[in-house]
Motif scaffolding. Sequence first.
Motif, PDB file in Angstrom:
ATOM      1  N   ARG A  84    -119.696 -12.989 -10.194  1.00 26.55           N
ATOM      2  CA  ARG A  84    -120.911 -13.729 -10.514  1.00 26.55           C
ATOM      3  C   ARG A  84    -121.894 -12.796 -11.222  1.00 26.55           C
ATOM      4  NH1 ARG A  84    -123.908 -10.864  -8.109  1.00 26.55           N
ATOM      5  NH2 ARG A  84    -125.705 -11.957  -8.969  1.00 26.55           N
ATOM      6  N   GLY A  85    -123.027 -13.391 -11.666  1.00 29.44           N
ATOM      7  CA  GLY A  85    -123.990 -12.612 -12.437  1.00 29.44           C
ATOM      8  C   GLY A  85    -123.644 -12.766 -13.908  1.00 29.44           C
ATOM      9  N   ALA A  86    -124.664 -13.022 -14.726  1.00 27.08           N
ATOM     10  CA  ALA A  86    -124.401 -13.422 -16.113  1.00 27.08           C
ATOM     11  C   ALA A  86    -123.535 -12.428 -16.904  1.00 27.08           C
ATOM     12  CB  ALA A  86    -125.730 -13.685 -16.816  1.00 27.08           C
ATOM     13  N   PRO A  87    -123.872 -11.137 -16.939  1.00 27.07           N
ATOM     14  CA  PRO A  87    -123.029 -10.243 -17.753  1.00 27.07           C
ATOM     15  C   PRO A  87    -121.597 -10.121 -17.207  1.00 27.07           C
ATOM     16  CG  PRO A  87    -125.196  -9.282 -17.362  1.00 27.07           C
ATOM     17  CD  PRO A  87    -125.083 -10.461 -16.447  1.00 27.07           C
ATOM     18  N   ARG A 135    -118.902 -22.467 -15.047  1.00 27.47           N
ATOM     19  CA  ARG A 135    -120.307 -22.513 -14.619  1.00 27.47           C
ATOM     20  C   ARG A 135    -121.140 -22.726 -15.890  1.00 27.47           C
ATOM     21  NH1 ARG A 135    -122.489 -18.044 -10.698  1.00 27.47           N
ATOM     22  NH2 ARG A 135    -123.874 -19.738 -10.085  1.00 27.47           N
ATOM     23  N   CYS A 157    -132.422 -12.238  -6.167  1.00 27.36           N
ATOM     24  CA  CYS A 157    -130.979 -12.384  -6.408  1.00 27.36           C
ATOM     25  C   CYS A 157    -130.343 -10.997  -6.569  1.00 27.36           C
ATOM     26  CB  CYS A 157    -130.704 -13.273  -7.621  1.00 27.36           C
ATOM     27  SG  CYS A 157    -128.989 -13.832  -7.743  1.00 27.36           S
ATOM     28  N   ASN A 158    -129.283 -10.903  -7.329  1.00 26.38           N
ATOM     29  CA  ASN A 158    -128.653  -9.611  -7.584  1.00 26.38           C
ATOM     30  C   ASN A 158    -128.432  -9.443  -9.078  1.00 26.38           C
ATOM     31  OD1 ASN A 158    -125.778  -8.213  -8.211  1.00 26.38           O
ATOM     32  ND2 ASN A 158    -126.899  -7.078  -6.667  1.00 26.38           N
ATOM     33  N   ALA A 159    -129.133  -8.485  -9.641  1.00 24.03           N
ATOM     34  CA  ALA A 159    -128.968  -8.145 -11.057  1.00 24.03           C
ATOM     35  C   ALA A 159    -128.590  -6.669 -11.134  1.00 24.03           C
ATOM     36  CB  ALA A 159    -130.252  -8.445 -11.825  1.00 24.03           C
ATOM     37  N   ALA A 164    -123.499  -7.596 -10.708  1.00 25.62           N
ATOM     38  CA  ALA A 164    -123.746  -8.734 -11.606  1.00 25.62           C
ATOM     39  C   ALA A 164    -123.352  -8.416 -13.037  1.00 25.62           C
ATOM     40  CB  ALA A 164    -125.224  -9.121 -11.549  1.00 25.62           C
ATOM     41  N   SER A 207    -128.772  -4.753 -14.647  1.00 26.69           N
ATOM     42  CA  SER A 207    -129.921  -4.980 -15.546  1.00 26.69           C
ATOM     43  C   SER A 207    -131.230  -4.696 -14.807  1.00 26.69           C
ATOM     44  CB  SER A 207    -129.863  -6.385 -16.148  1.00 26.69           C
ATOM     45  OG  SER A 207    -129.871  -7.369 -15.139  1.00 26.69           O
ATOM     46  N   GLN A 245    -127.545 -13.646  -2.231  1.00 25.58           N
ATOM     47  CA  GLN A 245    -127.134 -12.539  -3.114  1.00 25.58           C
ATOM     48  C   GLN A 245    -128.049 -11.324  -2.941  1.00 25.58           C
ATOM     49  OE1 GLN A 245    -127.413 -15.724  -4.021  1.00 25.58           O
ATOM     50  NE2 GLN A 245    -125.997 -16.298  -5.641  1.00 25.58           N
ATOM     51  N   ALA A 265    -131.454 -12.347 -15.943  1.00 27.05           N
ATOM     52  CA  ALA A 265    -131.514 -13.680 -16.541  1.00 27.05           C
ATOM     53  C   ALA A 265    -130.109 -14.207 -16.771  1.00 27.05           C
ATOM     54  CB  ALA A 265    -132.262 -13.640 -17.869  1.00 27.05           C
ATOM     55  N   ASP A 266    -129.998 -15.528 -16.737  1.00 26.53           N
ATOM     56  CA  ASP A 266    -128.722 -16.191 -17.048  1.00 26.53           C
ATOM     57  C   ASP A 266    -128.696 -16.755 -18.459  1.00 26.53           C
ATOM     58  OD1 ASP A 266    -128.839 -16.247 -13.937  1.00 26.53           O
ATOM     59  OD2 ASP A 266    -126.756 -16.523 -14.537  1.00 26.53           O
ATOM     60  N   ASN A 320    -133.039 -18.232 -14.573  1.00 27.00           N
ATOM     61  CA  ASN A 320    -132.505 -17.240 -13.622  1.00 27.00           C
ATOM     62  C   ASN A 320    -132.388 -17.925 -12.265  1.00 27.00           C
ATOM     63  OD1 ASN A 320    -131.620 -14.502 -13.068  1.00 27.00           O
ATOM     64  ND2 ASN A 320    -133.478 -14.268 -11.874  1.00 27.00           N
ATOM     65  N   LYS A 321    -131.915 -17.188 -11.285  1.00 28.03           N
ATOM     66  CA  LYS A 321    -131.656 -17.725  -9.938  1.00 28.03           C
ATOM     67  C   LYS A 321    -132.823 -18.560  -9.418  1.00 28.03           C
ATOM     68  CE  LYS A 321    -128.705 -17.550  -7.950  1.00 28.03           C
ATOM     69  NZ  LYS A 321    -127.765 -18.709  -8.002  1.00 28.03           N
ATOM     70  N   PHE A 325    -130.303 -22.532 -10.372  1.00 26.54           N
ATOM     71  CA  PHE A 325    -131.185 -21.783 -11.272  1.00 26.54           C
ATOM     72  C   PHE A 325    -132.456 -22.577 -11.540  1.00 26.54           C
ATOM     73  CE2 PHE A 325    -126.774 -20.745 -12.139  1.00 26.54           C
ATOM     74  CZ  PHE A 325    -126.789 -19.369 -11.988  1.00 26.54           C
TER      75      PHE A 325
HETATM   76  O1  MRU Z   1    -125.444 -17.653  -8.992  1.00 30.72           O
HETATM   77  P1  MRU Z   1    -125.376 -16.218  -9.420  1.00 30.72           P
HETATM   78  O2  MRU Z   1    -125.277 -15.270  -8.280  1.00 30.72           O
HETATM   79  O3  MRU Z   1    -124.334 -15.992 -10.475  1.00 30.72           O
HETATM   80  O4  MRU Z   1    -126.788 -15.960 -10.114  1.00 30.72           O
HETATM   81  C1  MRU Z   1    -127.024 -14.727 -10.713  1.00 30.72           C
HETATM   82  C2  MRU Z   1    -128.417 -14.555 -11.162  1.00 30.72           C
HETATM   83  O5  MRU Z   1    -129.233 -15.447 -11.127  1.00 30.72           O
HETATM   84  C3  MRU Z   1    -128.767 -13.213 -11.747  1.00 30.72           C
HETATM   85  O6  MRU Z   1    -130.111 -12.914 -11.527  1.00 30.72           O
HETATM   86  C4  MRU Z   1    -128.506 -13.251 -13.254  1.00 30.72           C
HETATM   87  O7  MRU Z   1    -127.201 -13.653 -13.517  1.00 30.72           O
HETATM   88  C5  MRU Z   1    -128.765 -11.957 -13.886  1.00 30.72           C
HETATM   89  S1  MRU Z   1    -127.538 -10.760 -13.473  1.00 30.72           S
HETATM   90  C6  MRU Z   1    -127.796  -9.331 -14.313  1.00 30.72           C
END
Ligand code: MRU
Length: 321
Positions: A45-48, A79, A144-146, A150, A156, A183, A223-224, A234-235, A301
């Motif tokens: 999980r996590g955008a990157p 997703r 959340c977790n960045a 992630a 990030s 998270q 950010a997503d 974002n979350k 989000f």
């Molecule tokens: O549902 P998740 O855990 O995938 O959500 C992740 C987030 O919202 C993170 O803040 C976002 O992806 C940035 S991660 C560098």
Amino acid sequence: MRRTIDWADDAVVVIDQTALPGEFRLLRLRTVGELVDAVKRLAVRGAPALGAAGALGVALAARTSEDVEADAELIATARPTAVNLAWGVERALKKLPQGPDAVLEEAKALLTEDEELNKAASEHAAEVVLRACPRRPLRLLTHCNAGRLATVGWGSALGVVWHLHDRGLVEEVLVDETRPLLQGARLTAWELAQENVPHRVQPDGAAAAAMAKGMVDCVLVGADRIAANGDVANKIGTYGLAIAAKHHDIPFVVVAPSSTVDTSLATGAGIAIEERDARELTHYAGTPIAPDGTRVFNPAFDVTPHELVTAVVTERGRYEP
Ligand code: MRU
């Protein structure tokens, strides 16, 4: 430090984020179905990191599937909110005419870049924070977790913490637990503990109170998806944090690789927001915590309007909407 997601022995290998912090275990994903399932369950999980999963998923499909395009579509839509997932899929798919090895090489290149770009983005963001916040050492709040988990490697928003902590500039990180899947409590606190960064977990609802008590110098989030005007998805809970930060005149800094910017969307109104299963709210570890049949609103989000954001920072520096 092990990568969150990588390629080894003809499989996509991910740290299973559903098991942390209790257990550190790896998942070996050998089929597109397994990869899509891991994305949906938030094992990765996590955008990157989802961008990497998208590209590696196509590499897997190119080796194993009879209909790579159809599998790519399944991966890209697993997703909907993080634009990085579809971006990673598209980038790898472009190499398909050159064969499976070319697809895999492209995916591997994306992984290496992800580590470099997040490092650069968070280094720029650390300078933005230092300019915006005079107090030393800094009290930071994140949601959340960045972090490493992630992304492929560095992180990030937490990447900024690593840079600042290296320079002895972090007094404390307040970690929103991040309801409902925790998270923050499970993953961000785990990462901060590994790096010996002083931190406390707080319920999401305590963030505004912490700001009112003068406990926060800066809010840092990932950010997503970022729209062309600087609106940030974002979350869930990020929007409320940004409102509280504005009220208390606290800088609100968003850190992301430029692959999270979606210039095809003029504003955040066009961002698809994932809604997740009711059981994430009605049950806790399998035990009901709401009356049988309770209906829920469970968006994963929210969108923070750009007016509330002090800076969006990518590897290119401060992003201009
Ligand atoms: O549902 P998740 O855990 O995938 O959500 C992740 C987030 O919202 C993170 O803040 C976002 O992806 C940035 S991660 C560098």
